[in-house]
Design an enzyme around this catalytic site. Structure first.
Site, PDB file in Angstrom:
ATOM      1  N   SER A 229      93.218 111.746 126.198  1.00 19.67           N
ATOM      2  CA  SER A 229      94.255 112.688 126.694  1.00 19.67           C
ATOM      3  C   SER A 229      95.546 112.484 125.882  1.00 19.67           C
ATOM      4  O   SER A 229      96.269 111.140 126.218  1.00 19.67           O
ATOM      5  CB  SER A 229      94.446 112.921 128.058  1.00 19.67           C
TER       6      SER A 229
ATOM      7  N   HIS B 253      91.855 115.614 123.819  1.00 18.37           N
ATOM      8  CA  HIS B 253      92.163 116.501 124.845  1.00 18.37           C
ATOM      9  C   HIS B 253      93.620 116.798 125.080  1.00 18.37           C
ATOM     10  O   HIS B 253      94.565 115.822 125.073  1.00 18.37           O
ATOM     11  CB  HIS B 253      91.808 115.672 126.341  1.00 18.37           C
TER      12      HIS B 253
ATOM     13  N   ASP C 229      96.476 118.522 127.206  1.00 22.00           N
ATOM     14  CA  ASP C 229      97.057 119.258 128.454  1.00 22.00           C
ATOM     15  C   ASP C 229      98.345 119.848 128.474  1.00 22.00           C
ATOM     16  O   ASP C 229      99.333 119.726 128.198  1.00 22.00           O
ATOM     17  CB  ASP C 229      97.309 117.833 129.455  1.00 22.00           C
TER      18      ASP C 229
ATOM     19  N   MET D  16     100.398 122.422 130.826  1.00 22.72           N
ATOM     20  CA  MET D  16     101.054 122.636 132.342  1.00 22.72           C
ATOM     21  C   MET D  16     102.260 123.623 132.289  1.00 22.72           C
ATOM     22  O   MET D  16     103.086 123.358 131.405  1.00 22.72           O
ATOM     23  CB  MET D  16     101.415 121.275 132.524  1.00 22.72           C
TER      24      MET D  16
ATOM     25  N   HIS E  36      93.102 121.930 128.010  1.00 18.87           N
ATOM     26  CA  HIS E  36      92.912 122.104 129.159  1.00 18.87           C
ATOM     27  C   HIS E  36      94.401 122.752 129.870  1.00 18.87           C
ATOM     28  O   HIS E  36      95.286 122.369 129.781  1.00 18.87           O
ATOM     29  CB  HIS E  36      92.782 120.514 130.051  1.00 18.87           C
TER      30      HIS E  36
ATOM     31  N   MET F   3      96.371 123.932 132.453  1.00 21.42           N
ATOM     32  CA  MET F   3      96.735 124.081 134.180  1.00 21.42           C
ATOM     33  C   MET F   3      97.944 125.254 134.051  1.00 21.42           C
ATOM     34  O   MET F   3      99.019 124.608 134.120  1.00 21.42           O
ATOM     35  CB  MET F   3      97.108 122.528 134.127  1.00 21.42           C
TER      36      MET F   3
ATOM     37  N   MET G  35      87.940 117.708 137.735  1.00 21.50           N
ATOM     38  CA  MET G  35      89.160 116.747 137.783  1.00 21.50           C
ATOM     39  C   MET G  35      88.848 115.668 138.961  1.00 21.50           C
ATOM     40  O   MET G  35      88.547 116.175 140.053  1.00 21.50           O
ATOM     41  CB  MET G  35      90.325 117.637 138.276  1.00 21.50           C
TER      42      MET G  35
ATOM     43  N   GLY H 114      97.869 117.414 137.038  1.00 20.46           N
ATOM     44  CA  GLY H 114      99.490 117.405 136.810  1.00 20.46           C
ATOM     45  C   GLY H 114     100.134 116.277 136.009  1.00 20.46           C
ATOM     46  O   GLY H 114     101.334 116.246 135.534  1.00 20.46           O
ATOM     47  N   PHE H 115      99.639 115.118 136.387  1.00 21.66           N
ATOM     48  CA  PHE H 115     100.147 114.017 135.888  1.00 21.66           C
ATOM     49  C   PHE H 115      99.192 112.830 135.391  1.00 21.66           C
ATOM     50  O   PHE H 115      97.905 112.870 135.934  1.00 21.66           O
ATOM     51  CB  PHE H 115     100.998 113.217 136.945  1.00 21.66           C
TER      52      PHE H 115
ATOM     53  N   GLY I  58      98.021 108.615 134.667  1.00 19.30           N
ATOM     54  CA  GLY I  58      98.055 107.453 135.263  1.00 19.30           C
ATOM     55  C   GLY I  58      97.893 107.383 136.785  1.00 19.30           C
ATOM     56  O   GLY I  58      98.199 106.606 137.512  1.00 19.30           O
TER      57      GLY I  58
ATOM     58  N   ASP J  11      87.895 113.948 134.258  1.00 16.21           N
ATOM     59  CA  ASP J  11      89.216 113.967 133.884  1.00 16.21           C
ATOM     60  C   ASP J  11      90.185 113.531 135.102  1.00 16.21           C
ATOM     61  O   ASP J  11      90.427 114.119 135.997  1.00 16.21           O
ATOM     62  CB  ASP J  11      89.863 115.312 133.408  1.00 16.21           C
ATOM     63  N   GLY J  12      90.576 112.259 134.793  1.00 12.56           N
ATOM     64  CA  GLY J  12      91.579 111.797 135.706  1.00 12.56           C
ATOM     65  C   GLY J  12      91.195 110.342 136.259  1.00 12.56           C
ATOM     66  O   GLY J  12      90.073 110.046 136.760  1.00 12.56           O
ATOM     67  N   GLY J  13      92.121 109.564 135.807  1.00  9.03           N
ATOM     68  CA  GLY J  13      92.057 107.946 136.398  1.00  9.03           C
ATOM     69  C   GLY J  13      90.645 107.155 135.894  1.00  9.03           C
ATOM     70  O   GLY J  13      90.401 106.305 136.377  1.00  9.03           O
TER      71      GLY J  13
ATOM     72  N   SER K 273      96.162 107.416 130.056  1.00  5.93           N
ATOM     73  CA  SER K 273      96.701 106.193 129.970  1.00  5.93           C
ATOM     74  C   SER K 273      95.985 104.960 129.781  1.00  5.93           C
ATOM     75  O   SER K 273      96.297 103.684 129.427  1.00  5.93           O
ATOM     76  CB  SER K 273      97.359 105.769 131.246  1.00  5.93           C
TER      77      SER K 273
HETATM   78  C1  DX5 Z   1      96.130 115.511 134.404  1.00  7.24           C
HETATM   79  C2  DX5 Z   1      95.430 115.778 132.933  1.00  7.24           C
HETATM   80  C3  DX5 Z   1      94.749 114.470 132.529  1.00  7.24           C
HETATM   81  C4  DX5 Z   1      95.399 113.499 132.238  1.00  7.24           C
HETATM   82  C5  DX5 Z   1      94.801 112.109 132.665  1.00  7.24           C
HETATM   83  O1  DX5 Z   1      96.366 116.512 134.932  1.00  7.24           O
HETATM   84  O2  DX5 Z   1      94.734 116.752 133.193  1.00  7.24           O
HETATM   85  O3  DX5 Z   1      94.214 114.719 131.472  1.00  7.24           O
HETATM   86  O4  DX5 Z   1      96.112 113.148 130.985  1.00  7.24           O
HETATM   87  O5  DX5 Z   1      95.551 110.964 132.625  1.00  7.24           O
HETATM   88  P1  DX5 Z   1      94.904 109.571 132.942  1.00  7.24           P
HETATM   89  O6  DX5 Z   1      93.535 109.270 132.195  1.00  7.24           O
HETATM   90  O7  DX5 Z   1      95.959 108.592 132.811  1.00  7.24           O
HETATM   91  O8  DX5 Z   1      94.482 109.726 134.356  1.00  7.24           O
HETATM   92 ZN    ZN Z   2      93.345 117.179 131.376  1.00  6.59          ZN
END
Ligand code: DX5
Ligand code: ZN
Length: 222
Positions: free
Chosen positions: A8, A33, A35, A37, A66, A68, A137, A142-143, A145, A175-177, A198
């Site tokens: 991402s 990827h 993102d 928003m 993606h 959002m 997800m 939204g963010f 990390g 996707d996420g964490g 991240s």
């Molecule tokens: C969050 C995004 C993700 C984000 C993942 O809304 O959709 O793609 O960049 O970031 P990490 O891998 O740091 O959780």
């Molecule tokens: Zn994403």
């Protein structure tokens, strides 16, 4: 089944996107990827059409976009023209996903349905005939990390079971964490497309981080 890493760019250095993308290419990453928003569907604003267009000019990697954004149907043509290869729309962001997914496919792009952590896979399995991929997800969108939400593995498992039972071939993306220490969890649950932001960009050596993901994911091939 192919196991695919989709770094991402949200966590990349935006002043050096060309370099970050080069590192991905040099380390055999298949997807990027992106993102998008809108500050409405999620409480953050990131990047949009002109950036997708610019990235398209410098790479042949698959652009996994993606969205959002509320009512993504307003922007499908624009993101397709900008050079997206996969367009992910949120189930929660539109009244009826079917015409939007059909539109994406009519433009020659891959269509994906994304669900937030609190949405059950059961709400979207009826879309399996229209989707090339489901994106689960594992954090609130939204963010970057944030910490991985364990309970979202149920959505991965449910989609994997349904896929096997009915003979579908859709991809399951998470996707996420996701990081090196927990990536086997979604892979074991049935995900085959892994987003990591991240855990790949930012502090540390991006190439080495990608190689660590590649090494783990290569054990799942075959
Ligand atoms: C969050 C995004 C993700 C984000 C993942 O809304 O959709 O793609 O960049 O970031 P990490 O891998 O740091 O959780
Ligand atoms: Zn994403």
């Amino acid at each position: 089944m192919d196991y695919i890493l989709s770094p991402s760019l949200l966590s990349a250095d935006f002043t050096k996107l060309d370099r970050e993308i080069k590192i991905c290419e040099e380390n055999n990453v298949p997807y990027l990827h992106v993102d998008v928003m809108d500050g409405m569907f999620v409480p953050n604003i990131s990047i949009g059409i002109p950036v997708v267009k610019s990235i398209r000019k410098i790479t042949d990697l698959v652009l996994d976009v993606h969205l959002m954004i509320v009512k993504p149907e307003r922007y499908i043509e624009a993101f397709a023209e900008a050079g997206s290869d996969i367009i992910n729309i949120h189930y929660e962001a539109t009244e009826d996903c079917v015409p939007v997914l059909k539109k994406i496919k009519s433009l020659g792009k891959k269509a994906a349905v994304t669900i937030k952590p609190k949405t059950s896979y059961k709400e979207v399995i009826h879309l399996a005939d229209y989707a090339d991929m489901f994106l689960v997800m594992s954090v609130e969108p939204g963010f970057g990390g944030q910490s991985f939400i364990e309970s979202t593995l149920k959505n991965v498992e449910g989609l994997a079971e349904y896929k096997a039972a009915k003979g579908y071939e859709y991809d399951i993306e998470i996707d996420g964490g996701i990081n090196i220490d927990n990536v086997t969890r979604p892979l074991d649950a049935g995900a085959n497309v892994i987003v990591a932001g991240s855990a790949i960009f930012g502090k540390g050596n991006t190439a080495e981080r990608i190689q660590s993901f590649n090494e783990i994911m290569s054990r799942y091939k075959g």
